[in-house]
Motif scaffolding. Structure first.
Motif, short mmCIF file in Angstrom:
data_model
loop_
_atom_site.label_atom_id
_atom_site.label_comp_id
_atom_site.label_asym_id
_atom_site.label_seq_id
_atom_site.Cartn_x
_atom_site.Cartn_y
_atom_site.Cartn_z
N ARG A 104 -10.18 4.55 0.00
CA ARG A 104 -11.20 3.22 0.17
C ARG A 104 -10.56 2.82 2.18
N VAL A 105 -8.93 2.55 0.97
CA VAL A 105 -8.80 2.21 2.37
C VAL A 105 -8.46 2.61 3.36
N PHE A 106 -8.17 3.90 3.22
CA PHE A 106 -8.01 5.03 4.27
C PHE A 106 -9.50 4.53 5.07
N ARG A 107 -10.37 5.20 4.63
CA ARG A 107 -11.16 5.85 5.28
C ARG A 107 -12.08 4.28 5.83
N ILE A 108 -11.60 3.04 5.33
CA ILE A 108 -12.16 1.75 5.76
C ILE A 108 -11.34 1.53 7.32
N VAL A 109 -10.07 2.41 7.37
CA VAL A 109 -9.06 1.79 8.21
C VAL A 109 -9.97 2.37 9.30
N ARG A 110 -10.39 3.67 8.77
CA ARG A 110 -10.71 4.88 9.60
C ARG A 110 -11.84 3.94 10.51
N LEU A 111 -12.60 3.61 9.34
CA LEU A 111 -13.67 2.92 10.77
C LEU A 111 -13.20 1.97 10.92
N VAL A 112 -12.83 1.19 10.81
CA VAL A 112 -12.73 -0.24 11.82
C VAL A 112 -12.03 0.22 13.10
N LEU A 113 -10.73 1.11 13.55
CA LEU A 113 -10.21 2.03 14.47
C LEU A 113 -11.73 2.69 14.95
N PHE A 114 -12.58 3.58 14.48
CA PHE A 114 -13.50 3.82 14.55
C PHE A 114 -14.28 2.91 15.65
N PHE A 115 -14.53 1.69 14.96
CA PHE A 115 -15.57 1.13 15.20
C PHE A 115 -15.10 0.54 17.10
N PRO A 134 -3.93 10.30 -7.00
CA PRO A 134 -4.53 10.31 -6.01
C PRO A 134 -5.75 8.78 -6.81
N SER A 135 -5.96 8.01 -5.84
CA SER A 135 -6.97 6.51 -6.28
C SER A 135 -7.85 7.14 -5.63
N LEU A 136 -8.69 6.65 -5.84
CA LEU A 136 -10.36 5.91 -4.96
C LEU A 136 -9.58 4.40 -4.66
N TYR A 137 -9.01 4.45 -5.18
CA TYR A 137 -8.16 3.06 -3.98
C TYR A 137 -7.72 3.08 -2.66
N HIS A 138 -7.24 3.97 -2.70
CA HIS A 138 -6.15 5.55 -2.08
C HIS A 138 -6.73 5.29 -0.50
N TYR A 171 0.41 -1.30 -0.19
CA TYR A 171 -0.27 -0.26 -0.25
C TYR A 171 1.18 1.13 -0.14
N ALA A 172 1.75 1.30 0.88
CA ALA A 172 2.13 2.40 0.93
C ALA A 172 3.53 2.57 -0.33
N ALA A 173 4.02 1.12 -1.07
CA ALA A 173 4.60 1.33 -2.57
C ALA A 173 3.37 2.20 -3.72
N LEU A 174 2.72 1.65 -3.39
CA LEU A 174 1.41 2.17 -4.19
C LEU A 174 0.69 3.71 -4.31
N TRP A 175 1.08 4.17 -3.00
CA TRP A 175 0.68 5.11 -2.51
C TRP A 175 2.16 6.29 -3.22
N VAL A 176 3.49 6.05 -3.04
CA VAL A 176 4.63 6.36 -3.62
C VAL A 176 4.39 6.72 -5.24
N ALA A 177 4.02 5.77 -5.65
CA ALA A 177 3.75 5.83 -6.61
C ALA A 177 2.48 6.26 -7.66
N GLN A 178 1.68 6.72 -7.18
CA GLN A 178 0.54 7.69 -6.87
C GLN A 178 1.26 8.22 -8.83
N PRO A 179 2.00 8.97 -8.48
CA PRO A 179 1.70 9.48 -10.92
C PRO A 179 1.87 9.06 -11.48
N LEU A 180 2.62 7.86 -11.22
CA LEU A 180 2.44 6.21 -12.25
C LEU A 180 0.95 6.45 -12.23
#
Length: 159
Positions: A53-64, A47-51, A34-43
């Motif tokens: 969405r993953v951030f929002r899912i992690v935030r939901l899990v931590l909130f829960f 910024p993608s929907l994937y990044h 995930y970190a490697a794909l984050w760094v490679a975003q310009p390629l």
């Protein structure tokens, strides 16, 4: 190939390089991928929907998990102390989420949180009936559930 598939592939490659296919190794590989794909975003065109969405899912899990700990402590305190502060009530919460998966996720997260239980969804899928152990102020409880669980679930499924 979408970014999620690439991330899974990177996790498997990481586990192969470590010669360890445990859940922790695959999780570490997924995080590194995930970190490697984050760094490679310009390629991939920015910024993608994937990044997001993953951030929002992690935030939901931590909130829960936070809500789970807080509500568990609140229920445990009410059970072990001689004076009971619970004021149970059945409330009707209007739903902003519309799809079946969003409604399912909201109802399950509410039911998994100690002190609350999803009882039913209205036939038109616009209202969720919830039993709450601490419903001193039903309007505040509805606002808390809508601003917490429901909003975070809705964010996970936004495009």
């Amino acid at each position: 190939m979408n970014l999620f598939a690439i991330n899974i592939l990177l996790a498997v490659v990481w586990a192969s390089l470590m010669a360890d296919y445990s859940l922790s190794s695959l999780g570490a590989g997924f995080a590194l991928g995930y970190a490697a794909l984050w760094v490679a975003q310009p390629l991939f065109g920015g910024p993608s929907l994937y990044h997001r969405r993953v951030f929002r899912i992690v935030r939901l899990v931590l909130f829960f998990l936070y809500e789970l700990v807080i509500s568990s402590l609140r229920v445990a305190w009410d059970v072990i102390t001689p004076s009971h502060k619970s004021r149970p009530a059945i409330i009707e919460m209007p739903l902003d989420v519309k799809s079946d998966i969003e409604i399912l996720l909201v109802t399950n997260l509410i039911s998994l949180t100690p002190g609350t239980l999803s009882l039913d969804v209205s036939p038109d899928r616009s209202t969720l009936i919830v039993h709450a152990m601490f419903a001193d102020d039903p309007e505040a409880l509805i606002r808390e559930l809508k601003d917490g669980m429901e909003r975070k679930v809705k964010e996970c499924f936004e495009l």
